[in-house]
Design an enzyme around this catalytic site. Structure first.
Site, PDB file in Angstrom:
ATOM      1  N   PRO A  22      -3.967   1.486  18.776  1.00 51.70           N
ATOM      2  CA  PRO A  22      -3.873   0.941  17.339  1.00 51.70           C
ATOM      3  C   PRO A  22      -4.297   1.962  15.944  1.00 51.70           C
ATOM      4  O   PRO A  22      -3.487   1.278  15.101  1.00 51.70           O
ATOM      5  CB  PRO A  22      -4.775  -0.403  17.031  1.00 51.70           C
ATOM      6  CG  PRO A  22      -6.140  -0.352  18.157  1.00 51.70           C
ATOM      7  CD  PRO A  22      -5.041   0.462  19.096  1.00 51.70           C
ATOM      8  N   TYR A  48      -9.339   5.949   7.620  1.00 48.65           N
ATOM      9  CA  TYR A  48      -9.599   5.870   8.491  1.00 48.65           C
ATOM     10  C   TYR A  48     -10.557   7.381   9.188  1.00 48.65           C
ATOM     11  O   TYR A  48      -9.971   8.270   7.877  1.00 48.65           O
ATOM     12  CB  TYR A  48      -8.153   6.787   9.514  1.00 48.65           C
ATOM     13  CG  TYR A  48      -6.931   5.916   9.804  1.00 48.65           C
ATOM     14  CD1 TYR A  48      -6.205   5.362   8.631  1.00 48.65           C
ATOM     15  CD2 TYR A  48      -6.650   5.542  10.680  1.00 48.65           C
ATOM     16  CE1 TYR A  48      -5.304   4.196   8.234  1.00 48.65           C
ATOM     17  CE2 TYR A  48      -5.816   4.178  10.884  1.00 48.65           C
ATOM     18  CZ  TYR A  48      -4.768   3.868   9.871  1.00 48.65           C
ATOM     19  OH  TYR A  48      -3.860   2.780   9.749  1.00 48.65           O
ATOM     20  N   HIS A  60       1.265  -1.109  -0.353  1.00 48.66           N
ATOM     21  CA  HIS A  60      -0.151   0.129   0.145  1.00 48.66           C
ATOM     22  C   HIS A  60       0.819   1.475  -0.155  1.00 48.66           C
ATOM     23  O   HIS A  60       2.293   1.206   0.944  1.00 48.66           O
ATOM     24  CB  HIS A  60      -1.279  -0.008   0.719  1.00 48.66           C
ATOM     25  CG  HIS A  60      -1.574  -1.090   1.454  1.00 48.66           C
ATOM     26  ND1 HIS A  60      -3.266  -0.631   1.849  1.00 48.66           N
ATOM     27  CD2 HIS A  60      -2.071  -2.254   0.215  1.00 48.66           C
ATOM     28  CE1 HIS A  60      -4.621  -1.185   1.356  1.00 48.66           C
ATOM     29  NE2 HIS A  60      -3.491  -2.616   0.601  1.00 48.66           N
ATOM     30  N   TYR A  87       3.954   6.751   9.491  1.00 47.44           N
ATOM     31  CA  TYR A  87       3.090   5.913   9.609  1.00 47.44           C
ATOM     32  C   TYR A  87       3.825   5.399   8.378  1.00 47.44           C
ATOM     33  O   TYR A  87       4.036   3.769   8.885  1.00 47.44           O
ATOM     34  CB  TYR A  87       1.970   6.050   8.325  1.00 47.44           C
ATOM     35  CG  TYR A  87       0.760   5.440   7.905  1.00 47.44           C
ATOM     36  CD1 TYR A  87       0.845   3.965   7.474  1.00 47.44           C
ATOM     37  CD2 TYR A  87       0.000   5.289   8.645  1.00 47.44           C
ATOM     38  CE1 TYR A  87       0.166   3.383   6.809  1.00 47.44           C
ATOM     39  CE2 TYR A  87      -1.086   4.315   9.406  1.00 47.44           C
ATOM     40  CZ  TYR A  87      -0.809   3.110   8.217  1.00 47.44           C
ATOM     41  OH  TYR A  87      -1.970   2.417   7.884  1.00 47.44           O
ATOM     42  N   LYS A 107       1.285   0.738  15.260  1.00 44.81           N
ATOM     43  CA  LYS A 107       2.645   0.587  15.599  1.00 44.81           C
ATOM     44  C   LYS A 107       2.706  -0.811  16.225  1.00 44.81           C
ATOM     45  O   LYS A 107       4.200  -0.850  16.410  1.00 44.81           O
ATOM     46  CB  LYS A 107       2.750   1.924  16.336  1.00 44.81           C
ATOM     47  CG  LYS A 107       3.156   3.146  15.438  1.00 44.81           C
ATOM     48  CD  LYS A 107       4.136   2.793  14.198  1.00 44.81           C
ATOM     49  CE  LYS A 107       3.624   3.976  13.071  1.00 44.81           C
ATOM     50  NZ  LYS A 107       4.337   3.245  11.877  1.00 44.81           N
TER      51      LYS A 107
HETATM   52  C1  PHB Z   1      -5.875  -4.016  10.858  1.00 43.54           C
HETATM   53  O1  PHB Z   1      -5.925  -4.043   9.943  1.00 43.54           O
HETATM   54  O2  PHB Z   1      -6.641  -4.684  12.072  1.00 43.54           O
HETATM   55  C2  PHB Z   1      -4.806  -2.408  11.426  1.00 43.54           C
HETATM   56  C3  PHB Z   1      -4.688  -1.740  10.579  1.00 43.54           C
HETATM   57  C4  PHB Z   1      -4.345  -0.156  10.405  1.00 43.54           C
HETATM   58  C5  PHB Z   1      -4.695   0.024  12.245  1.00 43.54           C
HETATM   59  C6  PHB Z   1      -5.189  -1.009  13.092  1.00 43.54           C
HETATM   60  C7  PHB Z   1      -5.463  -2.320  12.355  1.00 43.54           C
HETATM   61  O3  PHB Z   1      -4.337   1.322  12.047  1.00 43.54           O
END
Ligand code: PHB
Ligand code: APR
Length: 390
Positions: free
Chosen positions: A293, A201, A72, A385, A297
């Protein structure tokens, strides 16, 4: 029993460290409280920084990742009706992240360890750590009802937030820093195609939501929920209805519901324990720190801890130098705190906090607008990120 490095915990940290040590010819034994099946049943995040990808290849566990991992080079942040794509590659000179479930990472590391004839003692009970303030540490445990002892040169505490290693630190030495967030994440795993090709997000007046994935046919979704929520209150239909209300309309239209194959609520916490070394006991991964989460990280900090600790142990055994071991804690914590900051910042930007005032909300929207309109601001998001340098 005797080994050179005793590793407590067969999660990603312990398995990765064990595999790297084995390939360097350094003897190690992993003691894991649970069964392998239980360890594999835990559903965790799935975004890998390049450093983790490189480590998995170095550990001889990167083959499936290379085939199945999804590269990605961007993700979207949505705020109410507005959306902005963070062009990770464009803002970081071509860097990317890889989407690949932690369960897969753990399975690949377990397979690699089995192929390398690594010793992992599952269902090791009553693990206790001894004499790590001296030159002859040892680990006591019970296996199949029989009390046993493992003598070693070093102990790697890779046993997570609830493990025995951090709890074994000498009284008065450990300093702990913590922030507990007043909400959790309700997560659902579903075998339907992802609603978008990249992660979304989303932050709105109903709270945060995240659209992620595990593969082109398996999606991972989250919605922010109050701390006192229970999964019994959330049917699949209620979850998907709420998710669609929290993400941009174009994404909501592509959310395909289906029977959840996993549903759980995780609390959000920022936590750091200092130092990460006590004599010949070294902490790595969740044993030493926890991040919310939001910034993806957790697994990636475990990776950089393991990189530093493995390099230090190899230097000790191969070059007879203690420099890396002596520098480990400060070096690991420097990177940990930068990731803690980013994860805390992303969490503050995207979540609806109880008691949030109209002023707070306007400031959050202004932060989003600044990121959407300034390459400098977006670059800061992108470089954190993808992962700051090791
Ligand atoms: C996930 O795919 O579980 C996931 C992805 C990004 C995040 C948190 C969880 O920031
Ligand atoms: N004795 C032996 N093993 C233990 C003990 C103990 N007393 N306590 C805990 N363990 C084991 C747990 O059963 C678990 O398998 O240690 C392992 C710790 O694994 P994780 O909690 O996954 O921690 P870590 O390996 O550092 O991986 C960090 O996992 O939790 C996620 O978000 C986190 O992605 C991050 C990653």
């Amino acid at each position: 029993m005797r080994t050179q490095v005793a590793i407590i915990g067969a999660g990603p940290s312990g398995l990765l460290l064990g595999q790297l040590l084995t390939r360097a010819g350094i003897d190690n034994v992993i003691l894991e409280r649970r069964s392998a099946e239980y360890v594999l049943s835990r559903i965790r995040a799935g975004v890998l920084e390049r450093g983790m990808v490189d480590l998995l290849h170095e550990a001889g566990a990167g083959e499936r990742l290379a085939k199945l991992g999804l590269t990605h080079d961007g993700f979207t942040i949505a705020f109410d009706e507005a959306s902005h794509r963070i062009d990770i590659a464009g803002l970081t000179g071509g860097k990317a992240v890889t989407v690949y479930g932690q369960t897969e990472v753990t399975a690949d590391l377990m397979d690699a360890r089995k192929r390398a004839n690594g010793v992992t003692i599952y269902e090791a009970e009553d693990v206790t750590l001894h004499d790590f303030d001296g030159a002859r540490p040892r680990v006591a445990f019970v296996q199949d009802g029989v009390a046993k002892e493992l003598s070693c040169d070093f102990i790697a505490g890779c046993d997570g937030y609830h493990g025995v290693s951090r709890a074994s630190a000498p009284a008065g030495v450990l300093k702990e820093f913590e922030r507990v967030y007043p909400f959790g994440w309700l997560g659902v795993l579903v075998d339907t195609p992802p609603a978008a090709h990249e992660l979304v997000y989303a932050s709105g007046e109903r709270g945060f939501a995240l659209c992620s994935m595990r593969s082109p046919t398996r999606s991972r979704y989250y919605v922010q929920v109050p701390l006192d929520e229970t999964i019994e209150n959330w049917s699949d239909d209620r979850f998907f209805d709420e998710l669609r209300r929290r993400v941009p309309a174009g994404v909501a239209a592509n959310v395909k519901s289906g029977p959840s194959i996993e549903k759980s609520i995780a609390p959000l916490r920022s936590f750091v324990a200092e130092p990460m070394r006590f004599g010949r006991l070294f902490l790595a991964g969740d044993a030493a720190h926890i991040v919310p989460p939001t910034g993806a990280k957790g697994l990636n900090l475990a990776a950089s801890d393991v990189r530093y600790l493995f390099d230090a142990l190899r230097e000790h055994y191969l070059d007879r130098s203690a420099a890396g071991l002596d520098a480990y804690s400060a070096r690991a914590l420097a990177r940990v705190w930068k990731a803690e900051r980013f994860s805390w910042w992303m969490t503050g930007l995207l979540h609806l906090f109880p008691g949030e005032t109209p002023f707070d909300r306007r400031v959050r929207r202004a932060e989003f607008d600044y990121i959407a309109q300034s390459n400098h601001a977006a670059s800061a998001v992108a470089e954190n990120y993808v992962g700051l340098p090791y």
